[in-house]
Design a protein around this motif. Sequence first.
Motif, PDB file in Angstrom:
ATOM      1  N   ALA A 128      -3.760  -0.032  -4.125  1.00  0.00           N
ATOM      2  CA  ALA A 128      -2.487  -0.501  -4.701  1.00  0.00           C
ATOM      3  C   ALA A 128      -1.358  -0.353  -3.696  1.00  0.00           C
ATOM      4  CB  ALA A 128      -2.168   0.284  -5.974  1.00  0.00           C
ATOM      5  N   ARG A 129      -1.388   0.715  -2.917  1.00  0.00           N
ATOM      6  CA  ARG A 129      -0.339   0.927  -1.909  1.00  0.00           C
ATOM      7  C   ARG A 129      -0.485  -0.092  -0.779  1.00  0.00           C
ATOM      8  NH1 ARG A 129       3.274   5.079  -1.066  1.00  0.00           N
ATOM      9  NH2 ARG A 129       3.212   5.101  -3.328  1.00  0.00           N
ATOM     10  N   VAL A 130      -1.718  -0.395  -0.370  1.00  0.00           N
ATOM     11  CA  VAL A 130      -1.963  -1.413   0.656  1.00  0.00           C
ATOM     12  C   VAL A 130      -1.427  -2.761   0.176  1.00  0.00           C
ATOM     13  CG1 VAL A 130      -3.722  -2.674   1.967  1.00  0.00           C
ATOM     14  CG2 VAL A 130      -3.997  -0.222   1.564  1.00  0.00           C
ATOM     15  N   ALA A 131      -1.730  -3.104  -1.078  1.00  0.00           N
ATOM     16  CA  ALA A 131      -1.252  -4.372  -1.644  1.00  0.00           C
ATOM     17  C   ALA A 131       0.270  -4.424  -1.654  1.00  0.00           C
ATOM     18  CB  ALA A 131      -1.801  -4.549  -3.056  1.00  0.00           C
ATOM     19  N   GLU A 132       0.891  -3.304  -1.952  1.00  0.00           N
ATOM     20  CA  GLU A 132       2.360  -3.230  -1.975  1.00  0.00           C
ATOM     21  C   GLU A 132       2.939  -3.475  -0.582  1.00  0.00           C
ATOM     22  OE1 GLU A 132       5.583   0.354  -2.565  1.00  0.00           O
ATOM     23  OE2 GLU A 132       3.759   0.420  -3.781  1.00  0.00           O
ATOM     24  N   VAL A 133       2.357  -2.831   0.413  1.00  0.00           N
ATOM     25  CA  VAL A 133       2.822  -2.985   1.798  1.00  0.00           C
ATOM     26  C   VAL A 133       2.656  -4.436   2.256  1.00  0.00           C
ATOM     27  CG1 VAL A 133       2.305  -2.355   4.212  1.00  0.00           C
ATOM     28  CG2 VAL A 133       2.469  -0.564   2.449  1.00  0.00           C
ATOM     29  N   LEU A 134       1.508  -5.020   1.942  1.00  0.00           N
ATOM     30  CA  LEU A 134       1.256  -6.417   2.324  1.00  0.00           C
ATOM     31  C   LEU A 134       2.222  -7.365   1.627  1.00  0.00           C
ATOM     32  CD1 LEU A 134      -2.647  -6.457   2.226  1.00  0.00           C
ATOM     33  CD2 LEU A 134      -1.213  -6.519   4.268  1.00  0.00           C
ATOM     34  N   GLY A 135       2.450  -7.138   0.342  1.00  0.00           N
ATOM     35  CA  GLY A 135       3.367  -7.981  -0.420  1.00  0.00           C
ATOM     36  C   GLY A 135       4.772  -7.932   0.145  1.00  0.00           C
ATOM     37  N   GLN A 136       5.230  -6.731   0.505  1.00  0.00           N
ATOM     38  CA  GLN A 136       6.570  -6.586   1.081  1.00  0.00           C
ATOM     39  C   GLN A 136       6.681  -7.291   2.426  1.00  0.00           C
ATOM     40  OE1 GLN A 136       7.085  -2.320   1.082  1.00  0.00           O
ATOM     41  NE2 GLN A 136       7.691  -2.260  -1.069  1.00  0.00           N
ATOM     42  N   ALA A 137       5.547  -7.454   3.115  1.00  0.00           N
ATOM     43  CA  ALA A 137       5.539  -8.145   4.411  1.00  0.00           C
ATOM     44  C   ALA A 137       5.326  -9.654   4.252  1.00  0.00           C
ATOM     45  CB  ALA A 137       4.465  -7.547   5.309  1.00  0.00           C
ATOM     46  N   GLY A 138       5.258 -10.124   3.007  1.00  0.00           N
ATOM     47  CA  GLY A 138       5.159 -11.558   2.764  1.00  0.00           C
ATOM     48  C   GLY A 138       3.752 -12.119   2.723  1.00  0.00           C
ATOM     49  N   PHE A 139       2.764 -11.245   2.528  1.00  0.00           N
ATOM     50  CA  PHE A 139       1.372 -11.695   2.444  1.00  0.00           C
ATOM     51  C   PHE A 139       0.943 -11.833   0.987  1.00  0.00           C
ATOM     52  CE2 PHE A 139       1.536  -9.918   6.687  1.00  0.00           C
ATOM     53  CZ  PHE A 139       0.743 -10.777   7.425  1.00  0.00           C
ATOM     54  N   ASP A 140      -0.016 -12.707   0.751  1.00  0.00           N
ATOM     55  CA  ASP A 140      -0.685 -12.792  -0.541  1.00  0.00           C
ATOM     56  C   ASP A 140      -1.748 -11.699  -0.512  1.00  0.00           C
ATOM     57  OD1 ASP A 140      -2.403 -13.301  -2.674  1.00  0.00           O
ATOM     58  OD2 ASP A 140      -2.259 -15.477  -2.471  1.00  0.00           O
ATOM     59  N   ALA A 141      -1.389 -10.538  -1.024  1.00  0.00           N
ATOM     60  CA  ALA A 141      -2.244  -9.357  -0.899  1.00  0.00           C
ATOM     61  C   ALA A 141      -3.594  -9.557  -1.560  1.00  0.00           C
ATOM     62  CB  ALA A 141      -1.538  -8.143  -1.490  1.00  0.00           C
ATOM     63  N   GLU A 142      -3.611 -10.171  -2.718  1.00  0.00           N
ATOM     64  CA  GLU A 142      -4.863 -10.359  -3.447  1.00  0.00           C
ATOM     65  C   GLU A 142      -5.835 -11.231  -2.650  1.00  0.00           C
ATOM     66  OE1 GLU A 142      -6.413 -12.046  -7.772  1.00  0.00           O
ATOM     67  OE2 GLU A 142      -4.286 -11.557  -7.513  1.00  0.00           O
ATOM     68  N   ALA A 143      -5.318 -12.318  -2.100  1.00  0.00           N
ATOM     69  CA  ALA A 143      -6.171 -13.223  -1.319  1.00  0.00           C
ATOM     70  C   ALA A 143      -6.672 -12.541  -0.053  1.00  0.00           C
ATOM     71  CB  ALA A 143      -5.399 -14.494  -0.965  1.00  0.00           C
ATOM     72  N   LEU A 144      -5.787 -11.807   0.591  1.00  0.00           N
ATOM     73  CA  LEU A 144      -6.149 -11.151   1.849  1.00  0.00           C
ATOM     74  C   LEU A 144      -7.186 -10.054   1.617  1.00  0.00           C
ATOM     75  CD1 LEU A 144      -5.628 -11.198   4.829  1.00  0.00           C
ATOM     76  CD2 LEU A 144      -3.578  -9.811   4.476  1.00  0.00           C
ATOM     77  N   LEU A 145      -6.990  -9.280   0.579  1.00  0.00           N
ATOM     78  CA  LEU A 145      -7.948  -8.219   0.280  1.00  0.00           C
ATOM     79  C   LEU A 145      -9.315  -8.804  -0.089  1.00  0.00           C
ATOM     80  CD1 LEU A 145      -5.583  -5.764  -1.615  1.00  0.00           C
ATOM     81  CD2 LEU A 145      -6.635  -5.397   0.622  1.00  0.00           C
ATOM     82  N   ALA A 146      -9.316  -9.963  -0.727  1.00  0.00           N
ATOM     83  CA  ALA A 146     -10.584 -10.633  -1.046  1.00  0.00           C
ATOM     84  C   ALA A 146     -11.288 -11.087   0.226  1.00  0.00           C
ATOM     85  CB  ALA A 146     -10.333 -11.819  -1.967  1.00  0.00           C
ATOM     86  N   GLN A 147     -10.523 -11.536   1.211  1.00  0.00           N
ATOM     87  CA  GLN A 147     -11.113 -12.003   2.475  1.00  0.00           C
ATOM     88  C   GLN A 147     -11.788 -10.866   3.237  1.00  0.00           C
ATOM     89  OE1 GLN A 147      -7.622 -13.784   4.190  1.00  0.00           O
ATOM     90  NE2 GLN A 147      -8.063 -15.800   3.335  1.00  0.00           N
ATOM     91  N   CYS A 148     -11.383  -9.639   2.980  1.00  0.00           N
ATOM     92  CA  CYS A 148     -11.987  -8.486   3.664  1.00  0.00           C
ATOM     93  C   CYS A 148     -13.475  -8.356   3.358  1.00  0.00           C
ATOM     94  CB  CYS A 148     -11.277  -7.198   3.261  1.00  0.00           C
ATOM     95  SG  CYS A 148      -9.586  -7.087   3.848  1.00  0.00           S
ATOM     96  N   ALA A 149     -13.899  -8.925   2.232  1.00  0.00           N
ATOM     97  CA  ALA A 149     -15.305  -8.831   1.831  1.00  0.00           C
ATOM     98  C   ALA A 149     -16.161  -9.925   2.451  1.00  0.00           C
ATOM     99  CB  ALA A 149     -15.412  -8.894   0.310  1.00  0.00           C
ATOM    100  N   GLU A 150     -15.540 -10.860   3.172  1.00  0.00           N
ATOM    101  CA  GLU A 150     -16.308 -11.956   3.773  1.00  0.00           C
ATOM    102  C   GLU A 150     -17.242 -11.441   4.869  1.00  0.00           C
ATOM    103  OE1 GLU A 150     -12.817 -15.362   3.257  1.00  0.00           O
ATOM    104  OE2 GLU A 150     -13.415 -14.684   5.257  1.00  0.00           O
ATOM    105  N   LEU A 151     -18.433 -11.996   4.913  1.00  0.00           N
ATOM    106  CA  LEU A 151     -19.405 -11.599   5.927  1.00  0.00           C
ATOM    107  C   LEU A 151     -18.854 -11.816   7.335  1.00  0.00           C
ATOM    108  CD1 LEU A 151     -22.228 -10.547   6.579  1.00  0.00           C
ATOM    109  CD2 LEU A 151     -23.050 -12.908   6.477  1.00  0.00           C
TER     110      LEU A 151
END
Length: 197
Positions: A128-151
Amino acid sequence: MSKTVEFFFDLGSPASYLAYTQLPGICRESGATLVYRPMLLGAVFQATGNASPAMIPAKGRYMLRDLARHAERYGVPMRFNPHFPLNTLGLMRLLVAVQLHQPERFEAALQALYQAIWVDGLNLGEPARVAEVLGQAGFDAEALLAQCAELAVKEALKASSEEAVARGVFGAPSTFVEGELYFGQDRLDFVREALRR
């Protein structure tokens, strides 16, 4: 022809943070290209038999003071993270995901995460804290965190870490100029000299 500086780093390394604050300026001075090479320091330690200096109490105490001295010399803010040591697997995959999907925003992600860890002292082990930091930096945190699981993301980080070890890296930060390895943020004068040659 301009030279290239390869910067192998892990967000959990305080010395990598300090090197990060200096390398862009060093590269600008010499017209060199800075290439960011995220790696997983835990994997490098495992492959090389190395360990964090913080694991040796006397060395750990000295390291804290030495990092503070360098931060003061460089004129940069630094607060040793109270949640150290950090499990950075997810964070490093996140950076690789940005590199692969939004390369133009890589430095913004790097800045936001380094600020959160080594200036604000946040616990980025909490999603949740990572998502908050990403959101404040203008990133779509949910999409980015989902991409972390990509092979492709997982494999890219693994490949970079294995390449680092194959090239002689045993810790972070590790910087290469024309194939020559310079270890540590306190060896940046040698990087500067190599770029002037």
